[in-house]
Write a protein that holds these residues in place. Structure first.
Motif, PDB file in Angstrom:
ATOM      1  N   HIS A   1      37.695  -4.705  -9.351  1.00  0.00           N
ATOM      2  CA  HIS A   1      36.958  -5.516 -10.324  1.00  0.00           C
ATOM      3  C   HIS A   1      36.692  -4.727 -11.604  1.00  0.00           C
ATOM      4  CE1 HIS A   1      36.499  -8.781  -7.459  1.00  0.00           C
ATOM      5  NE2 HIS A   1      36.419  -7.815  -6.555  1.00  0.00           N
ATOM      6  N   ALA A   2      36.506  -3.412 -11.451  1.00  0.00           N
ATOM      7  CA  ALA A   2      36.333  -2.575 -12.636  1.00  0.00           C
ATOM      8  C   ALA A   2      37.605  -2.622 -13.485  1.00  0.00           C
ATOM      9  CB  ALA A   2      36.020  -1.136 -12.221  1.00  0.00           C
ATOM     10  N   VAL A   3      38.761  -2.506 -12.806  1.00  0.00           N
ATOM     11  CA  VAL A   3      40.048  -2.538 -13.514  1.00  0.00           C
ATOM     12  C   VAL A   3      40.249  -3.901 -14.193  1.00  0.00           C
ATOM     13  CG1 VAL A   3      42.564  -2.485 -13.186  1.00  0.00           C
ATOM     14  CG2 VAL A   3      41.105  -0.826 -11.995  1.00  0.00           C
ATOM     15  N   GLU A   4      39.939  -4.963 -13.472  1.00  0.00           N
ATOM     16  CA  GLU A   4      40.149  -6.304 -14.044  1.00  0.00           C
ATOM     17  C   GLU A   4      39.188  -6.580 -15.203  1.00  0.00           C
ATOM     18  OE1 GLU A   4      42.806  -8.086 -13.458  1.00  0.00           O
ATOM     19  OE2 GLU A   4      43.316  -6.420 -12.154  1.00  0.00           O
ATOM     20  N   LEU A   5      37.967  -6.063 -15.097  1.00  0.00           N
ATOM     21  CA  LEU A   5      37.015  -6.240 -16.206  1.00  0.00           C
ATOM     22  C   LEU A   5      37.572  -5.571 -17.474  1.00  0.00           C
ATOM     23  CD1 LEU A   5      34.076  -7.356 -16.742  1.00  0.00           C
ATOM     24  CD2 LEU A   5      33.337  -4.984 -16.607  1.00  0.00           C
ATOM     25  N   ILE A   6      38.137  -4.380 -17.297  1.00  0.00           N
ATOM     26  CA  ILE A   6      38.696  -3.650 -18.450  1.00  0.00           C
ATOM     27  C   ILE A   6      39.952  -4.361 -18.966  1.00  0.00           C
ATOM     28  CG2 ILE A   6      39.706  -1.454 -19.208  1.00  0.00           C
ATOM     29  CD1 ILE A   6      37.920  -0.091 -17.047  1.00  0.00           C
TER      30      ILE A   6
ATOM     31  N   LEU B   1      40.999  -6.240   1.507  1.00  0.00           N
ATOM     32  CA  LEU B   1      40.335  -4.968   1.163  1.00  0.00           C
ATOM     33  C   LEU B   1      40.386  -4.733  -0.346  1.00  0.00           C
ATOM     34  CD1 LEU B   1      41.589  -2.618   4.041  1.00  0.00           C
ATOM     35  CD2 LEU B   1      39.266  -3.472   3.686  1.00  0.00           C
ATOM     36  N   CYS B   2      41.559  -5.059  -0.934  1.00  0.00           N
ATOM     37  CA  CYS B   2      41.698  -4.889  -2.391  1.00  0.00           C
ATOM     38  C   CYS B   2      40.719  -5.794  -3.132  1.00  0.00           C
ATOM     39  CB  CYS B   2      43.115  -5.228  -2.842  1.00  0.00           C
ATOM     40  SG  CYS B   2      44.349  -4.054  -2.301  1.00  0.00           S
ATOM     41  N   GLU B   3      40.574  -7.016  -2.633  1.00  0.00           N
ATOM     42  CA  GLU B   3      39.708  -7.970  -3.337  1.00  0.00           C
ATOM     43  C   GLU B   3      38.231  -7.590  -3.218  1.00  0.00           C
ATOM     44  OE1 GLU B   3      41.089 -11.603  -1.605  1.00  0.00           O
ATOM     45  OE2 GLU B   3      42.442 -12.014  -3.293  1.00  0.00           O
ATOM     46  N   LEU B   4      37.894  -6.928  -2.112  1.00  0.00           N
ATOM     47  CA  LEU B   4      36.506  -6.489  -1.933  1.00  0.00           C
ATOM     48  C   LEU B   4      36.198  -5.209  -2.725  1.00  0.00           C
ATOM     49  CD1 LEU B   4      35.894  -7.020   1.875  1.00  0.00           C
ATOM     50  CD2 LEU B   4      34.728  -8.192   0.008  1.00  0.00           C
ATOM     51  N   ASN B   5      37.242  -4.436  -2.962  1.00  0.00           N
ATOM     52  CA  ASN B   5      37.074  -3.119  -3.590  1.00  0.00           C
ATOM     53  C   ASN B   5      36.464  -3.258  -4.996  1.00  0.00           C
ATOM     54  OD1 ASN B   5      37.326  -0.558  -4.583  1.00  0.00           O
ATOM     55  ND2 ASN B   5      39.551  -0.390  -4.261  1.00  0.00           N
TER      56      ASN B   5
ATOM     57  N   PRO C   1      33.564 -13.162 -12.886  1.00  0.00           N
ATOM     58  CA  PRO C   1      33.407 -12.771 -11.463  1.00  0.00           C
ATOM     59  C   PRO C   1      33.462 -11.244 -11.282  1.00  0.00           C
ATOM     60  CG  PRO C   1      35.003 -14.557 -11.693  1.00  0.00           C
ATOM     61  CD  PRO C   1      34.695 -14.088 -13.078  1.00  0.00           C
ATOM     62  N   ALA C   2      34.363 -10.588 -12.039  1.00  0.00           N
ATOM     63  CA  ALA C   2      34.456  -9.122 -11.927  1.00  0.00           C
ATOM     64  C   ALA C   2      33.163  -8.472 -12.418  1.00  0.00           C
ATOM     65  CB  ALA C   2      35.643  -8.613 -12.740  1.00  0.00           C
ATOM     66  N   LEU C   3      32.632  -9.010 -13.507  1.00  0.00           N
ATOM     67  CA  LEU C   3      31.382  -8.467 -14.060  1.00  0.00           C
ATOM     68  C   LEU C   3      30.252  -8.589 -13.035  1.00  0.00           C
ATOM     69  CD1 LEU C   3      29.750  -7.355 -16.464  1.00  0.00           C
ATOM     70  CD2 LEU C   3      29.420  -9.700 -17.232  1.00  0.00           C
ATOM     71  N   ALA C   4      30.164  -9.779 -12.415  1.00  0.00           N
ATOM     72  CA  ALA C   4      29.105 -10.007 -11.415  1.00  0.00           C
ATOM     73  C   ALA C   4      29.259  -9.040 -10.240  1.00  0.00           C
ATOM     74  CB  ALA C   4      29.156 -11.453 -10.933  1.00  0.00           C
ATOM     75  N   TRP C   5      30.495  -8.849  -9.795  1.00  0.00           N
ATOM     76  CA  TRP C   5      30.760  -7.959  -8.647  1.00  0.00           C
ATOM     77  C   TRP C   5      30.398  -6.511  -8.983  1.00  0.00           C
ATOM     78  CZ3 TRP C   5      30.942  -8.877  -3.800  1.00  0.00           C
ATOM     79  CH2 TRP C   5      31.545  -7.998  -2.905  1.00  0.00           C
ATOM     80  N   ILE C   6      30.714  -6.118 -10.204  1.00  0.00           N
ATOM     81  CA  ILE C   6      30.407  -4.743 -10.638  1.00  0.00           C
ATOM     82  C   ILE C   6      28.892  -4.534 -10.726  1.00  0.00           C
ATOM     83  CG2 ILE C   6      30.438  -3.283 -12.717  1.00  0.00           C
ATOM     84  CD1 ILE C   6      33.321  -4.053 -13.064  1.00  0.00           C
ATOM     85  N   LEU C   7      28.192  -5.509 -11.289  1.00  0.00           N
ATOM     86  CA  LEU C   7      26.735  -5.376 -11.401  1.00  0.00           C
ATOM     87  C   LEU C   7      26.087  -5.325 -10.020  1.00  0.00           C
ATOM     88  CD1 LEU C   7      25.950  -7.793 -14.396  1.00  0.00           C
ATOM     89  CD2 LEU C   7      26.012  -5.288 -14.413  1.00  0.00           C
ATOM     90  N   ALA C   8      26.587  -6.194  -9.119  1.00  0.00           N
ATOM     91  CA  ALA C   8      26.000  -6.251  -7.771  1.00  0.00           C
ATOM     92  C   ALA C   8      26.254  -4.947  -7.014  1.00  0.00           C
ATOM     93  CB  ALA C   8      26.577  -7.441  -7.010  1.00  0.00           C
TER      94      ALA C   8
END
Lengths: 259, 239
Positions: free
Chosen positions: A216-221, A208-212, A232-239
């Motif tokens: 990814h927003a936190v990891e991008l920052i 659940l954490c990995e899907l949240n 990968p975090a950037l792609a997940w955030i954009l999607a």
């Protein structure tokens, strides 16, 4: 084109003025993460031991670990706050003035999103400034490289708030959102603890954490603070941001009669 | 060119019809009173005219622009005063109007001149820098009418704008709306329950159970009885 930009400017000025008038909102936005940074971190510092989250190669303090998560917390709360503001506008009637403007509806919603993200940015950097006063700071270049990351994360979480607002029909329902959306989103992420530790307790919680998207927003920052890009975090955030925005556009389309 | 044209418009909430094949025109310079009992479909019609909702059946033309196919052009021609107040209470009169001007593509000196002119027209100039929260109900309503005029619309839609106002304030805004028709050739659609707001020369559209029951000059309805009585009789509420 000119009319679209004038509308954007009008909406940003209005939202910033409203924000300035709500001083308590600004103070709360600063105090909330500061309490976590100063009080919570002091209590939990020893529990986690030295942490070396990517992209770091040497251990960092717990305060430094949670700093990106607390920036994310500000973005998350502000995203929800702007959703609340939208529900308020709808109840108070001022949403009608926006929606009856001679501009495409999707653009009006994007304007609202950009203006709430601009306010989020202000809050995040005000918080980073105060954190600096408390001796918690990142390399100077990190403040610059974090700007696009904070902006994109703010857009995604703002779009999340907009998508939520379309399904909240009354202000009273907002307390439910706090309990059932904000807190799970925040705690089911890497904001306060590394996901590996979550994985030791439960594989489901880890998934659940990995899907949240908030993780990814936190990891991008976090990566941006260190001058790196987490692709990968950037792609997940954009999607996910695009999905939330799509839901918003769909929900705010004029209700069409079948007759 | 017609100010406002509604043709064969229908709308239903699920299986429940709200408007059933209604048609009427309002010419430029005409004050048209839209009257009807509660549930007649007035609010639905206003929501359709302002594109808050849309219908697959029928057409709406505003100043010659089809609202369905050219919504931005059509919406740019209308000024709207909703029944529900829609001002930002914590912003000043000026800020409320400049926000609206921005939404309609006005900025700089053009916006400033339009705002000043709209405030002057409604005798609100001295309130320019007051917070809306500090205005009384009559002034807030006048401000909403001033706002609806900022972008110089050709069609003005007002949904029960006099609700909650005292007699003097009600009279003032009703006279002002009539004046806009006469002096500016504006098309006004004014939804109301109150027949004393309607003059003998006004066009009257009576909406009842989602249909147009009458569409004629007011004096045709009041040949042998007051408008209130004629309206109640037509809508079976007289007894």
């Amino acid at each position: 084109m000119r009319a679209s930009l004038l509308a954007l400017r009008a909406i940003v000025i209005r939202d910033v003025l409203r924000f300035v008038h709500q001083r308590s909102r600004f103070v709360a936005a600063l105090v909330r993460p500061l309490i976590w940074l100063v009080v919570f971190a002091a209590g939990f510092r020893g529990a986690f031991g030295p942490l070396t989250p990517p992209p770091h190669v040497t251990p960092i303090s717990y305060e430094m670990y949670i700093l990106p998560g607390l920036c994310g917390m500000i973005l998350l709360f502000n995203g929800m706050q702007s959703a609340l503001s939208l529900v308020y506008d709808r109840e108070m009637g001022s949403m009608r003035i926006l929606l009856t403007s001679p501009l495409p509806r999707w653009w009006l919603l994007v304007c609202r999103l950009l203006s709430s993200t601009a306010i989020s940015l202000l809050q995040v950097y005000a918080f980073l400034l105060v954190a600096m006063v408390f001796g918690i700071h990142i390399p100077l270049a990190g403040y610059v490289s974090a700007l696009p990351a904070v902006f994109l994360a703010g857009l995604m979480l703002g779009a999340f708030g907009l998508a939520m607002s379309s399904s909240i029909h009354q202000l009273e329902n907002f307390a439910g959102v706090m309990n059932f959306v904000i807190f799970p989103t925040f705690f089911l992420s890497s904001a306060l603890y590394p996901l590996a530790q979550m994985g030791e307790s439960s594989a489901l919680l880890l998934a659940l954490c990995e899907l949240n998207p908030f993780t990814h927003a936190v990891e991008l920052i976090r990566f941006a603070f260190a001058g790196h890009v987490n692709w990968p975090a950037l792609a997940w955030i954009l999607a996910t941001g695009a999905v939330f925005l799509g839901i918003t556009f769909r929900q705010y389309t004029p209700v069409r009669s079948l007759r | 060119m017609t100010g406002l044209s509604v043709r064969n418009l229908s709308y239903a909430y699920g299986a429940k019809p709200a408007l059933n094949d209604i048609s009427f025109n309002v010419e430029p310079g005409v004050f048209c009173a839209l009257i009807g009992p509660n549930g007649a479909g007035k609010s639905t019609l206003f929501a359709l005219l302002t594109r808050l909702i849309t219908s697959r059946t029928g057409t709406i033309e505003i100043a010659g622009h089809d609202l369905g196919s050219h919504p931005e052009k059509a919406l740019g021609k209308i000024g709207i005063v909703f029944q529900q107040p829609s001002l930002d209470l914590d912003l000043t009169v000026w800020r409320n109007l400049s926000y609206f001007a921005g939404l309609h593509g006005l900025s700089g000196q053009a916006a400033e001149a339009s705002i000043k002119s709209a405030l002057d027209r409604l005798d609100m100039a001295e309130r320019t820098h007051e917070r809306v929260r500090n205005l009384n109900g009559g002034h807030r309503r006048r401000l909403e009418i001033a706002r609806a005029l900022v972008h110089s619309p050709t069609v003005l839609l007002l949904d029960e704008p006099s609700v909650g106002l005292d007699a003097a304030a009600r009279r003032a805004i009703t006279e002002h709306a009539h004046d806009l028709c006469k002096t500016h050739g504006m098309t006004v659609l004014w939804a109301t329950h109150l027949t004393d707001e309607i003059s003998a020369d006004d066009q009257v559209v009576i909406l009842h159970k989602g249909q147009v029951l009458r569409n004629c000059p007011c004096h045709e309805l009041t040949r042998d009885k007051p408008l209130q009585e004629a309206f109640l009789e037509l809508t079976d509420q007289g007894t």
